[in-house]
Write a protein that holds these residues in place. Sequence first.
Motif, short mmCIF file in Angstrom:
data_model
loop_
_atom_site.label_atom_id
_atom_site.label_comp_id
_atom_site.label_asym_id
_atom_site.label_seq_id
_atom_site.Cartn_x
_atom_site.Cartn_y
_atom_site.Cartn_z
N ASN A 11 0.83 -1.18 0.00
CA ASN A 11 0.00 0.00 0.00
C ASN A 11 0.88 1.25 0.00
O ASN A 11 1.99 1.24 0.54
N LEU A 12 0.38 2.32 -0.60
CA LEU A 12 1.15 3.57 -0.68
C LEU A 12 1.55 4.06 0.71
O LEU A 12 2.65 4.59 0.90
N SER A 13 0.66 3.89 1.67
CA SER A 13 0.94 4.36 3.03
C SER A 13 2.06 3.58 3.71
O SER A 13 2.60 4.01 4.73
N ASP A 14 2.40 2.42 3.14
CA ASP A 14 3.46 1.59 3.72
C ASP A 14 4.82 1.82 3.07
O ASP A 14 5.80 1.15 3.40
N LEU A 15 4.88 2.78 2.13
CA LEU A 15 6.12 3.03 1.39
C LEU A 15 6.65 4.43 1.64
O LEU A 15 5.88 5.37 1.87
N SER A 16 7.96 4.56 1.60
CA SER A 16 8.61 5.88 1.57
C SER A 16 9.09 6.10 0.14
O SER A 16 9.99 5.41 -0.33
N ILE A 17 8.45 7.03 -0.55
CA ILE A 17 8.72 7.24 -1.98
C ILE A 17 9.92 8.16 -2.14
O ILE A 17 9.88 9.34 -1.78
N VAL A 18 11.00 7.62 -2.70
CA VAL A 18 12.25 8.36 -2.85
C VAL A 18 12.19 9.27 -4.07
O VAL A 18 11.86 8.83 -5.17
N GLU A 19 12.53 10.55 -3.88
CA GLU A 19 12.60 11.52 -4.97
C GLU A 19 14.05 11.89 -5.30
O GLU A 19 14.34 12.35 -6.41
N GLY A 20 14.95 11.71 -4.36
CA GLY A 20 16.36 12.03 -4.58
C GLY A 20 17.22 11.30 -3.57
O GLY A 20 16.77 10.96 -2.47
N MET A 21 18.48 11.04 -3.94
CA MET A 21 19.39 10.34 -3.04
C MET A 21 20.77 10.98 -3.11
O MET A 21 21.28 11.28 -4.18
N LEU A 79 11.56 1.52 1.37
CA LEU A 79 11.87 2.58 0.41
C LEU A 79 11.47 2.14 -0.99
O LEU A 79 11.78 1.04 -1.43
N PHE A 80 10.81 3.04 -1.70
CA PHE A 80 10.41 2.78 -3.09
C PHE A 80 11.20 3.72 -4.00
O PHE A 80 11.07 4.94 -3.92
N PHE A 81 12.07 3.15 -4.85
CA PHE A 81 12.97 3.95 -5.68
C PHE A 81 12.44 4.15 -7.10
O PHE A 81 13.13 4.74 -7.93
N GLY A 82 11.25 3.67 -7.40
CA GLY A 82 10.73 3.76 -8.76
C GLY A 82 10.51 5.17 -9.24
O GLY A 82 10.40 5.41 -10.44
N GLN A 83 10.44 6.14 -8.32
CA GLN A 83 10.21 7.54 -8.70
C GLN A 83 11.45 8.40 -8.46
O GLN A 83 11.40 9.62 -8.62
N ASN A 84 12.56 7.77 -8.07
CA ASN A 84 13.77 8.53 -7.80
C ASN A 84 14.23 9.29 -9.05
O ASN A 84 14.28 8.73 -10.14
N ARG A 85 14.57 10.58 -8.89
CA ARG A 85 14.91 11.43 -10.02
C ARG A 85 16.39 11.73 -10.12
O ARG A 85 16.89 12.02 -11.21
#
Length: 359
Positions: A11-21, A79-85
């Motif tokens: 679920n989305l609420s169970d993920l930390s969506i990574v935008e940058g590293m 951590l969800f890296f699918g959206q990392n920019r």
Amino acid sequence: MLFTGCTERNNLSDLSIVEGMGIDYKDGKIAVTVQTLNLSKEGTGAEALSGNVTMSTSGSGENISDAIENLTESLSKKLFFGQNRIIVFGMDLAEQYLDKNLDYLLRSSESRPDIVLCISDKDAETVMNSTENEALVPAESVVSLLRTGEERGFGAEVTTHELLNLYFDKTSDIYMPVITASEENVSVSGIAIYNGEKHAKVLDDRSTYGFLFLSNKTESGLLNVKSPELGDIGVEIISSKTKLKVDVKNGKPVLHANIKAQLMLDAVEKGLVNTITTEHISRIEKLVNEEISRLCLSAFKDCVNSGSDCLRMGERLSMTSPGDYAKLSDDWKSAFSDAELDVKVNCRFKKINENSKGS
């Protein structure tokens, strides 16, 4: 067994969506800082989507994967890296340990070919913590800055795919943009070039501009030239195109660059005193041609003196003259040290801004 494809669903609420590293080398360990979406920000509607909607978290370990695992524990979310920019390397790591960490970009499932890469002139953690003038997602704002920088001649946009292609090419060397960060904003401060796996130099503003011309990356930008009669002259580049070819003359590789650009006359210091004539326009075009030639020569000398073929001369030679490439490629660094530049610039004015009458 038919439902096994749903077992890894989160679920989305169970993920930390990574935008940058950001990746640093600190105290003998790899330190990773991730910028993630803060989905628990208070407010509803437009209020929840205003200002900075991210948070930063750090962790360290023996390698990147170990550091990510440790910081994940502190988040208590996957951590969800699918959206990392973007991935930012701190300067300490970029100068000494970059080659030891490129394997992560190549093999990790968390890396993607379109992720933008850059180097912080200090540490990467500062970049990840910067609010970037209260941007909604600061990491996205930095990516936009790098893309604009390449188009306008003051930075570069390098993806994982592009860097790895350069890294594994027999004769080419890698390069990455360098950025400077504070708590409030991020700016572009040059391009770092490499000699093999060794950090060689950071190009200054002039060499960066010339490098982008020689790489056929610049699409527009600003130039300032000066004449005794008209004073300081501001010129805007509307469009630019560079055709490149490499051959061998007298045993030396030569980069031929044919640059054509359309210009707009922006502002002339003494435009109120002098009527801008056709003759003046021709003189300004000549000044612009000479200035772009100097910018390109500055970049070319920096690359050759640093032993860095980030302009991909060897690769271009392999396409235009495979026989010469076969003779020189096994000792390319030696051949590249004698490389020469042949640049021809042809700029023409297309528009004249009203401001050109005086400033």
